[in-house]
Design a protein around this motif. Sequence first.
Motif, short mmCIF file in Angstrom:
data_model
loop_
_atom_site.label_atom_id
_atom_site.label_comp_id
_atom_site.label_asym_id
_atom_site.label_seq_id
_atom_site.Cartn_x
_atom_site.Cartn_y
_atom_site.Cartn_z
N ASN A 211 0.83 -1.20 0.00
CA ASN A 211 0.00 0.00 0.00
C ASN A 211 0.86 1.26 0.00
O ASN A 211 0.64 2.19 -0.77
CB ASN A 211 -0.93 -0.02 1.21
CG ASN A 211 -1.96 1.08 1.12
OD1 ASN A 211 -2.66 1.19 0.12
ND2 ASN A 211 -2.04 1.90 2.16
N TYR B 83 3.24 1.15 -3.54
CA TYR B 83 2.67 1.14 -4.88
C TYR B 83 1.31 1.84 -5.04
O TYR B 83 1.05 2.42 -6.08
CB TYR B 83 2.49 -0.31 -5.35
CG TYR B 83 3.76 -1.11 -5.37
CD1 TYR B 83 4.86 -0.69 -6.12
CD2 TYR B 83 3.88 -2.30 -4.64
CE1 TYR B 83 6.02 -1.43 -6.15
CE2 TYR B 83 5.03 -3.05 -4.66
CZ TYR B 83 6.11 -2.62 -5.42
OH TYR B 83 7.27 -3.35 -5.44
N MET B 84 0.44 1.71 -4.02
CA MET B 84 -0.94 2.16 -4.22
C MET B 84 -1.02 3.68 -4.21
O MET B 84 -0.37 4.34 -3.41
CB MET B 84 -1.87 1.56 -3.16
CG MET B 84 -1.82 0.05 -3.11
SD MET B 84 -2.29 -0.70 -4.68
CE MET B 84 -1.69 -2.38 -4.44
N ARG B 85 -1.81 4.22 -5.14
CA ARG B 85 -1.95 5.67 -5.28
C ARG B 85 -3.42 6.06 -5.35
O ARG B 85 -4.24 5.32 -5.88
CB ARG B 85 -1.26 6.14 -6.57
CG ARG B 85 0.23 5.81 -6.66
CD ARG B 85 1.06 6.68 -5.72
NE ARG B 85 2.47 6.35 -5.77
CZ ARG B 85 3.09 5.54 -4.90
NH1 ARG B 85 2.39 4.95 -3.93
NH2 ARG B 85 4.37 5.30 -5.01
N ASN B 86 -3.73 7.27 -4.83
CA ASN B 86 -5.10 7.75 -4.95
C ASN B 86 -5.42 8.13 -6.40
O ASN B 86 -6.53 7.95 -6.87
CB ASN B 86 -5.33 8.95 -4.04
CG ASN B 86 -5.29 8.53 -2.57
OD1 ASN B 86 -5.91 7.54 -2.20
ND2 ASN B 86 -4.55 9.26 -1.76
N ASN B 87 -4.44 8.72 -7.09
CA ASN B 87 -4.57 9.03 -8.53
C ASN B 87 -5.88 9.77 -8.81
O ASN B 87 -6.63 9.38 -9.71
CB ASN B 87 -4.49 7.72 -9.33
CG ASN B 87 -4.25 7.96 -10.80
OD1 ASN B 87 -3.66 8.97 -11.20
ND2 ASN B 87 -4.70 7.03 -11.63
N VAL B 88 -6.16 10.83 -8.08
CA VAL B 88 -7.45 11.52 -8.17
C VAL B 88 -7.58 12.35 -9.44
O VAL B 88 -6.58 12.84 -9.98
CB VAL B 88 -7.70 12.44 -6.96
CG1 VAL B 88 -7.83 11.62 -5.69
CG2 VAL B 88 -6.60 13.49 -6.83
N MET B 89 -8.81 12.49 -9.91
CA MET B 89 -9.11 13.44 -10.99
C MET B 89 -9.74 14.64 -10.30
O MET B 89 -10.96 14.84 -10.34
CB MET B 89 -10.06 12.82 -12.02
CG MET B 89 -10.27 13.72 -13.22
SD MET B 89 -11.00 12.90 -14.65
CE MET B 89 -12.66 12.58 -14.08
N GLN C 197 -4.96 17.82 -6.28
CA GLN C 197 -4.02 16.85 -5.75
C GLN C 197 -2.83 17.57 -5.12
O GLN C 197 -2.30 18.51 -5.71
CB GLN C 197 -3.54 15.96 -6.91
CG GLN C 197 -2.37 15.05 -6.57
CD GLN C 197 -2.08 14.05 -7.68
OE1 GLN C 197 -2.80 13.10 -7.91
NE2 GLN C 197 -0.98 14.29 -8.40
N GLU D 292 0.97 17.39 -4.31
CA GLU D 292 2.02 16.59 -4.94
C GLU D 292 3.39 17.24 -4.77
O GLU D 292 3.51 18.43 -4.48
CB GLU D 292 1.70 16.44 -6.44
CG GLU D 292 1.60 17.80 -7.13
CD GLU D 292 1.00 17.73 -8.54
OE1 GLU D 292 0.31 16.75 -8.84
OE2 GLU D 292 1.25 18.66 -9.31
N ARG E 142 -2.55 20.99 -7.30
CA ARG E 142 -2.85 21.15 -8.73
C ARG E 142 -4.09 20.33 -9.05
O ARG E 142 -4.29 19.23 -8.53
CB ARG E 142 -1.67 20.64 -9.56
CG ARG E 142 -1.88 20.65 -11.06
CD ARG E 142 -0.63 20.15 -11.79
NE ARG E 142 -0.32 18.78 -11.41
CZ ARG E 142 -0.56 17.71 -12.19
NH1 ARG E 142 -1.06 17.87 -13.38
NH2 ARG E 142 -0.27 16.50 -11.78
N THR F 86 -5.83 17.89 -11.38
CA THR F 86 -5.24 16.98 -12.38
C THR F 86 -6.05 16.91 -13.67
O THR F 86 -5.61 16.26 -14.62
CB THR F 86 -5.08 15.56 -11.81
OG1 THR F 86 -6.36 15.10 -11.39
CG2 THR F 86 -4.10 15.53 -10.66
N ARG F 87 -7.24 17.51 -13.72
CA ARG F 87 -7.96 17.49 -15.00
C ARG F 87 -7.66 18.74 -15.83
O ARG F 87 -7.56 18.70 -17.04
CB ARG F 87 -9.47 17.35 -14.79
CG ARG F 87 -10.15 16.67 -15.98
CD ARG F 87 -11.62 16.45 -15.72
NE ARG F 87 -12.32 17.71 -15.60
CZ ARG F 87 -12.62 18.50 -16.64
NH1 ARG F 87 -12.29 18.16 -17.85
NH2 ARG F 87 -13.26 19.62 -16.44
N ASN G 285 -5.02 20.94 -14.91
CA ASN G 285 -3.62 21.32 -14.65
C ASN G 285 -3.49 22.70 -14.01
O ASN G 285 -2.40 23.27 -13.98
CB ASN G 285 -2.77 21.26 -15.93
CG ASN G 285 -2.49 19.83 -16.35
OD1 ASN G 285 -2.58 18.92 -15.52
ND2 ASN G 285 -2.19 19.63 -17.60
#
Lengths: 88, 418
Positions: free
Chosen positions: A40, A43-49, A52, A54, A70, A72-73, A75
């Motif tokens: 977890n 490797y595991m990421r929330n990777n939100v749209m 974020q 960062e 930022r 992420t949709r 930028n």
Amino acid sequence: MLLLTCPNCGDRNVSEFRFGGELSSRPKDPSALSSAEWANYLYMRNNVMDAQTEWWHHNAGCGLWFLAERHTRTNEVIKTYPYAKRNA
Amino acid sequence: MLPTKQMSVQLLRQAFNSSQPPPRMWRSHELKERYDVVIIGGGAHGLACAYYLAKEHGITDVAVLEKSYIGAGGSGRNTAIVRSNYLTPEGVRFYNESVKLYEQLSDDLNFNVMFSQRGHLTLAHTDGGVNTMRRRAEVNQIEGVDSRLIWPDEIKRLCPYLDVSDHPRYPILAALYHPPGGIIRHDAVVWGYAHQADVRGAHIHQNTEVTGIKVKKGKVTGVETTRGRIKTGTVLNATAGWASTITTMVDIKLPLTTIPLQACVTEPLKPFLDVVVVSGSLHVYISQTDRGELVMGASVDPFSSYSMAGSLTFLEGIAGHVLELFPALSNVRILRQWAGICEMPPDYSPIMGFTPINGFLIDVGWGTYGFKASPIAGKTLAELIATDKTPDLIAPFRLSRFEENDLVGEKGAASVGH
């Protein structure tokens, strides 16, 4: 996204920076982690749209690792700040 | 690929019947209250899965939910390269089955997908690169894939306009030659699968976005969409770049980061480039379509994003790299550029199959190599859904490999900068 604001250097071309991935929290006691908890963290990421938080590194400038918020949709960069001020 | 017998007969019939409107490729339906299987994502993977579910397993009560139009995501944005000359035995075996299905696909779907097996060259510019190509050739040959190392004289014969001299900054030392590799009409693959899935009874719902997934006692019970609720016990997440936005609805975190991958196409030229040319060191791949346009792609963008905007940085970079390989192209103009989004896993291998939630399946982690796997991904997942067992071919790609520390490091993947 063409410009990013370095907390030290101000607005700079984004090509001067290196992206460092989404902010995650380090495990408090690494020796107590199970394999699943390690996976977890590693490797595991929330990777939100969405917005974020960062890491960015001003590698062709002052060398500071700092945080950015930022979307992420689009930028759109909402703000950038040093790690020490993350809860301010 | 030659048109099939059925197509010729159909063509002949159409020729004598000018009043007949072209048939609809797929129909629209009202959303049913319940489906046996709900596939989220109307791209090549989701539609292939719906097709093989019906064809091989007789499961036709299937809904394919697409938030936009069919093939709007990566299926219509990739550079349409098909190959199987990967580095890991698991990867080579898997993609080789995909190439075999692609070879039969025009017949199978009764629709010309224009698969052109024109040969695929991966260039090596350093000693390290040559060693990697040698290793890939060995692994490929052991798995029965036609793939071998060739030297500049043979490269020059296959691709006369390529600069194989020692003048460039990174001279070409050797190449991995993969004769069965080639390009395909990616839209035709999407439409062909959609048509045949529709004919066999699957419902394709465009403009239908999933907004929630219902889970009771660890088991999927339904899906909420912008057009209403659906009851179902089986949901497949085949949304590629958007995969994390779906799995977050069931509180599963995936090892994925979504990054844009850009591509561009030039004005049409007379046919001069027979093979697909790829250079890992220069981060570029280039092929010439049947229309004469050069389709070119590079490496993924430098930061994660769901934005599909193109950038000038990309165009400048790729132009420089292409000219290093093909100096003669210096006056050729770019017609258009675009971006797709790729969900990158840490080991460049897909993540397929079961999750901790009963009935919630994933087909994700397709990074920069998803399109070429569409037929075999659809076929193996259909088998998994029908039999409730993971087929051997995709067992290495299970989600649990991350906590079992059993990653499949696929360094033969394109556009990932190594």
